[in-house]
Motif scaffolding. Sequence first.
Motif, mmCIF file in Angstrom:
data_model
loop_
_atom_site.group_PDB
_atom_site.id
_atom_site.type_symbol
_atom_site.label_atom_id
_atom_site.label_comp_id
_atom_site.label_asym_id
_atom_site.label_seq_id
_atom_site.Cartn_x
_atom_site.Cartn_y
_atom_site.Cartn_z
ATOM 1 N N ASN A 49 16.589 5.020 -19.045
ATOM 2 C CA ASN A 49 15.662 3.973 -18.554
ATOM 3 C C ASN A 49 16.106 3.672 -17.124
ATOM 4 O OD1 ASN A 49 14.172 3.147 -20.840
ATOM 5 N ND2 ASN A 49 16.049 2.740 -21.905
ATOM 6 N N VAL A 50 14.997 3.698 -16.034
ATOM 7 C CA VAL A 50 15.264 3.606 -14.889
ATOM 8 C C VAL A 50 14.879 2.270 -14.398
ATOM 9 C CG1 VAL A 50 14.721 4.516 -12.413
ATOM 10 C CG2 VAL A 50 15.117 6.090 -14.343
ATOM 11 N N HIS A 51 15.699 1.529 -13.423
ATOM 12 C CA HIS A 51 15.571 0.074 -12.997
ATOM 13 C C HIS A 51 14.770 0.478 -11.740
ATOM 14 C CE1 HIS A 51 18.729 -2.126 -15.489
ATOM 15 N NE2 HIS A 51 18.324 -1.021 -15.995
ATOM 16 N N GLU A 52 13.446 0.527 -11.889
ATOM 17 C CA GLU A 52 12.563 0.907 -10.523
ATOM 18 C C GLU A 52 13.055 0.084 -9.508
ATOM 19 O OE1 GLU A 52 9.227 3.282 -9.080
ATOM 20 O OE2 GLU A 52 10.499 3.385 -10.902
ATOM 21 N N TYR A 53 13.380 -1.031 -9.696
ATOM 22 C CA TYR A 53 13.458 -2.002 -8.579
ATOM 23 C C TYR A 53 14.887 -2.673 -8.524
ATOM 24 C CZ TYR A 53 8.025 -1.877 -8.583
ATOM 25 O OH TYR A 53 6.926 -1.458 -8.835
ATOM 26 N N GLY A 54 15.644 -1.747 -8.568
ATOM 27 C CA GLY A 54 17.255 -1.892 -8.353
ATOM 28 C C GLY A 54 17.861 -2.272 -9.686
ATOM 29 N N ALA A 55 19.170 -2.704 -9.555
ATOM 30 C CA ALA A 55 19.937 -2.967 -10.847
ATOM 31 C C ALA A 55 19.570 -4.336 -11.216
ATOM 32 C CB ALA A 55 21.292 -2.764 -10.530
ATOM 33 N N PHE A 251 13.646 1.888 -2.054
ATOM 34 C CA PHE A 251 14.468 2.523 -3.226
ATOM 35 C C PHE A 251 13.962 4.117 -3.280
ATOM 36 C CE2 PHE A 251 13.451 -1.819 -4.662
ATOM 37 C CZ PHE A 251 14.696 -2.049 -4.800
ATOM 38 N N GLN A 252 14.827 4.836 -3.130
ATOM 39 C CA GLN A 252 14.855 6.432 -3.110
ATOM 40 C C GLN A 252 15.279 6.933 -4.475
ATOM 41 O OE1 GLN A 252 17.624 9.190 -0.886
ATOM 42 N NE2 GLN A 252 15.346 9.409 0.180
ATOM 43 N N HIS A 253 14.727 7.130 -5.194
ATOM 44 C CA HIS A 253 14.917 7.802 -6.748
ATOM 45 C C HIS A 253 15.226 9.285 -6.587
ATOM 46 C CE1 HIS A 253 14.022 3.802 -8.190
ATOM 47 N NE2 HIS A 253 12.701 3.793 -7.738
ATOM 48 N N GLU A 271 30.351 0.606 4.565
ATOM 49 C CA GLU A 271 30.508 0.767 6.121
ATOM 50 C C GLU A 271 29.059 0.775 6.594
ATOM 51 O OE1 GLU A 271 31.473 5.126 6.888
ATOM 52 O OE2 GLU A 271 32.198 5.013 4.954
ATOM 53 N N TYR A 272 28.858 0.264 7.786
ATOM 54 C CA TYR A 272 27.596 0.290 8.314
ATOM 55 C C TYR A 272 26.861 1.440 8.644
ATOM 56 C CZ TYR A 272 23.975 -1.612 11.401
ATOM 57 O OH TYR A 272 22.628 -1.949 12.097
ATOM 58 N N GLU A 273 27.582 2.531 8.808
ATOM 59 C CA GLU A 273 27.070 3.804 9.086
ATOM 60 C C GLU A 273 26.195 4.447 8.038
ATOM 61 O OE1 GLU A 273 29.847 2.309 12.281
ATOM 62 O OE2 GLU A 273 29.874 2.930 9.812
ATOM 63 N N VAL A 274 26.633 4.135 6.806
ATOM 64 C CA VAL A 274 25.871 4.580 5.714
ATOM 65 C C VAL A 274 24.590 3.852 5.517
ATOM 66 C CG1 VAL A 274 25.916 4.984 3.242
ATOM 67 C CG2 VAL A 274 27.903 5.460 4.450
ATOM 68 N N PRO A 275 23.409 4.293 5.583
ATOM 69 C CA PRO A 275 22.131 3.340 5.614
ATOM 70 C C PRO A 275 21.784 2.632 4.748
ATOM 71 C CG PRO A 275 21.738 5.840 5.502
ATOM 72 C CD PRO A 275 23.347 5.677 5.810
ATOM 73 N N TYR A 276 22.131 3.015 3.354
ATOM 74 C CA TYR A 276 21.887 2.424 2.055
ATOM 75 C C TYR A 276 23.077 1.455 1.614
ATOM 76 C CZ TYR A 276 24.339 7.011 0.909
ATOM 77 O OH TYR A 276 25.148 7.904 0.527
ATOM 78 N N THR A 277 22.981 0.656 0.996
ATOM 79 C CA THR A 277 23.871 -0.435 0.666
ATOM 80 C C THR A 277 24.861 0.099 -0.939
ATOM 81 O OG1 THR A 277 22.335 -1.861 -0.449
ATOM 82 C CG2 THR A 277 23.046 -2.480 1.567
ATOM 83 N N THR A 293 20.818 13.267 -14.980
ATOM 84 C CA THR A 293 21.157 11.787 -14.529
ATOM 85 C C THR A 293 19.904 11.328 -13.368
ATOM 86 O OG1 THR A 293 22.716 10.084 -13.578
ATOM 87 C CG2 THR A 293 22.456 12.267 -12.486
ATOM 88 N N VAL A 294 19.889 10.153 -13.219
ATOM 89 C CA VAL A 294 18.719 9.557 -12.193
ATOM 90 C C VAL A 294 19.641 8.660 -11.359
ATOM 91 C CG1 VAL A 294 16.696 8.298 -11.915
ATOM 92 C CG2 VAL A 294 16.909 9.963 -13.853
ATOM 93 N N ILE A 295 19.433 8.813 -9.988
ATOM 94 C CA ILE A 295 20.291 7.914 -9.109
ATOM 95 C C ILE A 295 19.101 7.392 -8.270
ATOM 96 C CG2 ILE A 295 22.252 9.244 -9.086
ATOM 97 C CD1 ILE A 295 21.716 10.127 -6.345
ATOM 98 N N THR A 296 19.539 6.100 -7.827
ATOM 99 C CA THR A 296 18.692 5.400 -6.862
ATOM 100 C C THR A 296 19.460 4.939 -5.617
ATOM 101 O OG1 THR A 296 17.064 4.705 -8.699
ATOM 102 C CG2 THR A 296 17.219 3.295 -6.423
#
Length: 366
Positions: A49-55, A251-253, A271-277, A293-296
């Motif tokens: 079950n993938v949370h399409e719009y974030g956790a 979101f990048q799945h 760290e700021y240099e990593v573009p995703y939070t 597995t599925v990551i976002t």
Amino acid sequence: MYDYLIVGAGLYGSVFAHEMKKAGKKCLVIDKRSHIGGNVYTREAEDINVHEYGAHIFHTDNKAVWEYMNSFADFNRFTNEPIAIYRDEIYNLPFNMNTFHQMWGIRTPEEARRIIKEQVEAERISEPKNLEEQALSLVGRDIYEKLIKGYTEKQWGKKATELPAFIIKRLPMRFIYSNNYFNDRYQGIPVGGYTRIVERLLEGTEVILNADFLKDREQYSKSAKKIVFTGMIDEYFNYEHGELEYRSLRFQHEVLDTDNYQGSAVVNYTEYEVPYTRIIEHKHFEFGTQPKTVITREYPEKWEQGCEPYYPVNDARNNEIYAKYRQMADNEKGVLFAGRLGEYRYYDMHHIVQRALEMAVLEKEA
């Protein structure tokens, strides 16, 4: 003719529709997206079950709200224990004794309090003028630089020195060895995903998807005695007093050919240099053992018209604009403005459910 036209098939609209249907009212729910559920929508991929719009982790101290949600699905015992990565260092969140041990090698609450006190006093900030000064006056330099600064600047798209101090009036620090992110008594994930809950809430109610209320406002407005509008309040009034500011997300799945990518449901990159939070690994929400597995990856972005608004920016300027729209809303007969976008306020899921139930009670009594 419907009793209620509900604009938005998210959690608020679905709970309200369910309650009004129980009261014998006829409702029509429309949504401009191609699916129900709004931001809590979950879809299945690789039997996960993938949370399409974030956790979305349900948590509350409200027993009535918890029992209400559990009447539509069984909730598991998931506890949110996120990890933070700063360069090659790993820290537990929220700030607790595990965090302090990882950062300074100390073992006791007394040692942690002493270090934080020394660092706060070294900053000599009596009246914080911005978010950076506010954070430094609460937790000191080490925690701020490694775990707050970069993440916050990515999230808001501004330097911490340009953000108002009130955004972080307090920063919870726990001088115990506990990684439980929420203090709420009840916490979990619905087994089978949130979409299943919304399906049950909307059972027996007419739903139209890919329907844009604002493009066909005249037609839809004639179809019901009352309208519940959960969209953007400024857009409803054609931005008459200007645009309210929001933050958006991208979101990048990705499906990965491994059974376990990061060992945690939520990992923040501070760290700021990593573009995703953060990176979410969805299977861990339900303790999955699937072969893949599925990551976002979550990327904060500037909001512009046409983008999805996720977070209202409740600074002084935007609150002043919203007050003008709120006055217009109060004078708009037959329309109820609700939810995060309709009220221009950040709500967690349990707040949304509670407010929808409260509005339903008021409407039944009207």
